[in-house]
Design a protein around this motif. Structure first.
Motif, PDB file in Angstrom:
ATOM      1  N   SER A  85     -15.673  -1.220   2.766  1.00  0.00           N
ATOM      2  CA  SER A  85     -16.772  -0.303   2.186  1.00  0.00           C
ATOM      3  C   SER A  85     -17.065   0.587   3.337  1.00  0.00           C
ATOM      4  O   SER A  85     -16.949   0.415   4.669  1.00  0.00           O
ATOM      5  CB  SER A  85     -18.016  -1.437   2.095  1.00  0.00           C
ATOM      6  OG  SER A  85     -18.469  -2.102   3.371  1.00  0.00           O
TER       7      SER A  85
ATOM      8  N   HIS B 145       0.759  -1.218  -0.098  1.00  0.00           N
ATOM      9  CA  HIS B 145      -0.029  -0.056   0.032  1.00  0.00           C
ATOM     10  C   HIS B 145       0.871   1.376   0.084  1.00  0.00           C
ATOM     11  O   HIS B 145       0.369   2.287   0.434  1.00  0.00           O
ATOM     12  CB  HIS B 145      -0.781   0.059   1.132  1.00  0.00           C
ATOM     13  CG  HIS B 145       0.051  -0.281   2.444  1.00  0.00           C
ATOM     14  ND1 HIS B 145       0.333  -1.509   2.867  1.00  0.00           N
ATOM     15  CD2 HIS B 145       0.147   0.673   3.384  1.00  0.00           C
ATOM     16  CE1 HIS B 145       0.879  -1.303   4.243  1.00  0.00           C
ATOM     17  NE2 HIS B 145       0.993  -0.112   4.378  1.00  0.00           N
TER      18      HIS B 145
ATOM     19  N   PRO C 267      -6.194   4.921  -2.591  1.00  0.00           N
ATOM     20  CA  PRO C 267      -5.710   4.358  -3.823  1.00  0.00           C
ATOM     21  C   PRO C 267      -4.775   5.256  -4.483  1.00  0.00           C
ATOM     22  O   PRO C 267      -5.015   5.895  -5.667  1.00  0.00           O
ATOM     23  CB  PRO C 267      -6.950   3.977  -4.650  1.00  0.00           C
ATOM     24  CG  PRO C 267      -7.764   5.173  -4.023  1.00  0.00           C
ATOM     25  CD  PRO C 267      -7.527   5.562  -2.700  1.00  0.00           C
TER      26      PRO C 267
ATOM     27  N   THR D 107      -6.986  -2.316   5.209  1.00  0.00           N
ATOM     28  CA  THR D 107      -7.480  -2.654   3.878  1.00  0.00           C
ATOM     29  C   THR D 107      -8.469  -4.056   4.133  1.00  0.00           C
ATOM     30  O   THR D 107      -8.678  -4.522   5.209  1.00  0.00           O
ATOM     31  CB  THR D 107      -6.442  -3.050   2.966  1.00  0.00           C
ATOM     32  OG1 THR D 107      -5.845  -4.304   3.346  1.00  0.00           O
ATOM     33  CG2 THR D 107      -5.528  -2.105   2.991  1.00  0.00           C
ATOM     34  N   ARG D 108      -9.062  -4.771   3.061  1.00  0.00           N
ATOM     35  CA  ARG D 108      -9.819  -5.719   3.290  1.00  0.00           C
ATOM     36  C   ARG D 108      -9.064  -6.827   3.822  1.00  0.00           C
ATOM     37  O   ARG D 108      -9.598  -7.843   4.392  1.00  0.00           O
ATOM     38  CB  ARG D 108     -10.450  -6.143   1.644  1.00  0.00           C
ATOM     39  CG  ARG D 108     -11.433  -7.217   1.649  1.00  0.00           C
ATOM     40  CD  ARG D 108     -12.678  -6.730   2.618  1.00  0.00           C
ATOM     41  NE  ARG D 108     -13.315  -5.822   2.027  1.00  0.00           N
ATOM     42  CZ  ARG D 108     -14.123  -5.477   0.989  1.00  0.00           C
ATOM     43  NH1 ARG D 108     -14.336  -6.584   0.334  1.00  0.00           N
ATOM     44  NH2 ARG D 108     -14.731  -4.680   0.789  1.00  0.00           N
TER      45      ARG D 108
ATOM     46  N   GLU E 182      -3.683  -1.017  -5.969  1.00  0.00           N
ATOM     47  CA  GLU E 182      -3.644  -2.528  -6.053  1.00  0.00           C
ATOM     48  C   GLU E 182      -4.443  -3.017  -4.845  1.00  0.00           C
ATOM     49  O   GLU E 182      -4.867  -4.206  -4.915  1.00  0.00           O
ATOM     50  CB  GLU E 182      -2.305  -3.119  -6.371  1.00  0.00           C
ATOM     51  CG  GLU E 182      -1.912  -2.596  -7.609  1.00  0.00           C
ATOM     52  CD  GLU E 182      -0.197  -3.142  -7.742  1.00  0.00           C
ATOM     53  OE1 GLU E 182       0.042  -4.086  -7.073  1.00  0.00           O
ATOM     54  OE2 GLU E 182       0.326  -2.709  -8.569  1.00  0.00           O
ATOM     55  N   GLU E 183      -4.577  -2.347  -3.910  1.00  0.00           N
ATOM     56  CA  GLU E 183      -5.219  -3.041  -2.463  1.00  0.00           C
ATOM     57  C   GLU E 183      -6.831  -2.656  -2.733  1.00  0.00           C
ATOM     58  O   GLU E 183      -7.211  -1.681  -3.443  1.00  0.00           O
ATOM     59  CB  GLU E 183      -4.601  -2.444  -1.279  1.00  0.00           C
ATOM     60  CG  GLU E 183      -3.243  -2.778  -1.061  1.00  0.00           C
ATOM     61  CD  GLU E 183      -3.339  -4.316  -0.528  1.00  0.00           C
ATOM     62  OE1 GLU E 183      -3.865  -4.724   0.485  1.00  0.00           O
ATOM     63  OE2 GLU E 183      -2.756  -5.106  -1.305  1.00  0.00           O
ATOM     64  N   ILE E 184      -7.658  -3.317  -1.889  1.00  0.00           N
ATOM     65  CA  ILE E 184      -8.996  -3.212  -1.856  1.00  0.00           C
ATOM     66  C   ILE E 184      -9.285  -2.395  -0.337  1.00  0.00           C
ATOM     67  O   ILE E 184      -9.088  -3.010   0.540  1.00  0.00           O
ATOM     68  CB  ILE E 184      -9.604  -4.599  -1.796  1.00  0.00           C
ATOM     69  CG1 ILE E 184      -9.155  -5.353  -3.129  1.00  0.00           C
ATOM     70  CG2 ILE E 184     -11.205  -4.392  -1.679  1.00  0.00           C
ATOM     71  CD1 ILE E 184     -10.052  -6.740  -3.316  1.00  0.00           C
ATOM     72  N   ARG E 185     -10.169  -1.395  -0.817  1.00  0.00           N
ATOM     73  CA  ARG E 185     -10.569  -0.553   0.362  1.00  0.00           C
ATOM     74  C   ARG E 185     -11.775  -1.311   1.077  1.00  0.00           C
ATOM     75  O   ARG E 185     -12.561  -2.021   0.301  1.00  0.00           O
ATOM     76  CB  ARG E 185     -11.193   0.879  -0.148  1.00  0.00           C
ATOM     77  CG  ARG E 185      -9.991   1.623  -0.682  1.00  0.00           C
ATOM     78  CD  ARG E 185     -10.248   3.299  -0.815  1.00  0.00           C
ATOM     79  NE  ARG E 185     -11.730   3.272  -1.098  1.00  0.00           N
ATOM     80  CZ  ARG E 185     -12.483   3.277  -2.261  1.00  0.00           C
ATOM     81  NH1 ARG E 185     -12.076   2.886  -3.190  1.00  0.00           N
ATOM     82  NH2 ARG E 185     -13.519   3.853  -2.095  1.00  0.00           N
TER      83      ARG E 185
END
Length: 369
Positions: free
Chosen positions: A207, A33, A196, A167-168, A202-205
């Motif tokens: 919700s 990240h 991002p 992150t997720r 490339e990482e997933i936030r």
């Protein structure tokens, strides 16, 4: 990371509370990240020692001198790091340091940092075990080294802020991280919510509903842990705490677990509003996660840019925010992440994309504390 005189919201337009100086892009880690997309060697346009001294001199010219955080990359990759720290001390500037968990982070390096003038250390921890943390950091053994660094800091009585990126990958492990930190003697846990930018795209936030679940956990731990808890790039946590009847700027704990009564930053600090960032090459930004160039040191003065650049002035006035954030009664206390707004909309004044609350239909009078 404190000032002799209290920093208040009246200072937002005059000088930052925190000044971040990315002294190098060089780093031996490849964190998933990383904002800076750090590299193995220093960039060719990195400010030389004399220019770095001049930058520190200029920081000392603010009406109320901010704390300077020497960051990177890995600041320990820079040969003149301790000279820069000493120069800041000579100019009356408190400094903090954010070393990477690599073989360079020795007890000797920590001791030299303290002797040179560092008043606090920032250490990253993104998981409660080697498997998760090392996957974040792209370096096997990073978790073990992080634990060593915490031990060095305790031995040397160096205050520590732990920085955890959510992150997720790790949002469901936050309770485990809190329990791991319970006996580490830290003063602050700063929980960062992904922007991002850089390698972070490339990482997933998580919700917005997941933010609320994390906020609930953080607030619960803040009431029982011997360290203070804050968020980075999630100023809407302040709203959550206030709505629970809490104080999002409660005094920092000392390392024995007793509330020390020392004040923290006032409500409302966010990118460009209490914060200024200078990159390795002298480029000036409202924050490290908000890559909109507002000037170039030494051509431009960091004092003048903070006080007069149009983007800084807009960020310092939440009445200029757009959409939901511009209508929200919490705009002067929260204001949303300006970096995330920029990353996802291209406009740093737009609404916080990850807000957890309904969009107010009309502009409400701001809550001022």
């Amino acid at each position: 990371m404190l000032h002799q005189q209290p920093y208040t919201s009246e200072d937002f337009s005059r000088n930052p509370l925190m000044f971040y100086y990315e002294i190098t892009r060089a780093c031996d880690l490849v964190c998933k990240h990383c904002r800076a997309s750090s590299q193995e060697k220093a960039a060719p346009d990195e400010l030389k020692t004399e220019d770095s001294f001049r930058l520190i001199d200029q920081i000392a010219e603010f009406p109320r001198v901010p704390t300077i955080c020497f960051t990177g990359g890995d600041p320990l990759k820079r040969a003149d790091l301790f000279d820069l720290i000493r120069h800041a001390k000579e100019r009356g500037i408190q400094s903090a340091l954010t070393p990477s968990a690599t073989p360079l982070a020795t007890r000797s390096a920590f001791q030299k940092a303290k002797e040179s003038g560092v008043s606090a250390i920032g250490i990253s921890l993104d998981g409660p075990d080697p498997e998760l943390h090392d996957a974040f950091r792209g370096f096997e053994g990073s978790f073990s080294k992080t634990m060593e660094m915490l031990a060095y800091a305790r031995e040397l009585q160096l205050p520590v802020q732990i920085n955890t990126s959510i992150t997720r990958r790790n949002a469901d492990r936050i309770d485990e991280i809190a329990l791991l930190l319970q006996k580490q003697g830290i003063m602050m846990w700063s929980v960062f919510f992904l922007i991002p930018v850089g390698r972070g795209v490339e990482e997933i936030r998580i919700s917005p509903p997941e933010y609320l679940k994390v906020f609930e956990k953080l607030y619960s731990w803040s009431l029982t842990m011997p360290f203070a808890v804050k968020t980075t790039e999630a100023p809407h946590y302040r709203r959550y705490v206030l709505e629970q009847g809490g104080n999002p700027v409660a005094p920092i704990s000392d390392q024995k677990g007793i509330r020390s009564g020392r004040p923290r930053a006032p409500l409302g600090i966010t990118d460009g509003r209490g914060i200024e960032f200078v990159a390795h090459n002298g480029e000036i930004f409202p924050a490290g996660f908000l890559p909109v160039s507002c000037g170039q040191f030494p051509k431009d003065s960091v004092v003048d840019v903070y006080q007069n650049h149009p983007l800084f002035k807009s960020l310092q006035n939440p009445d200029q925010y757009k959409g939901m954030c511009g209508r929200c009664e919490y705009r002067f206390i929260c204001g949303g992440s300006r970096s995330r707004a920029y990353a996802l909309t291209g406009d740093p004044l737009q609404s916080e994309p990850d807000c957890c609350w309904p969009d107010p239909p009309i502009r409400k009078d701001p809550i001022q504390l």
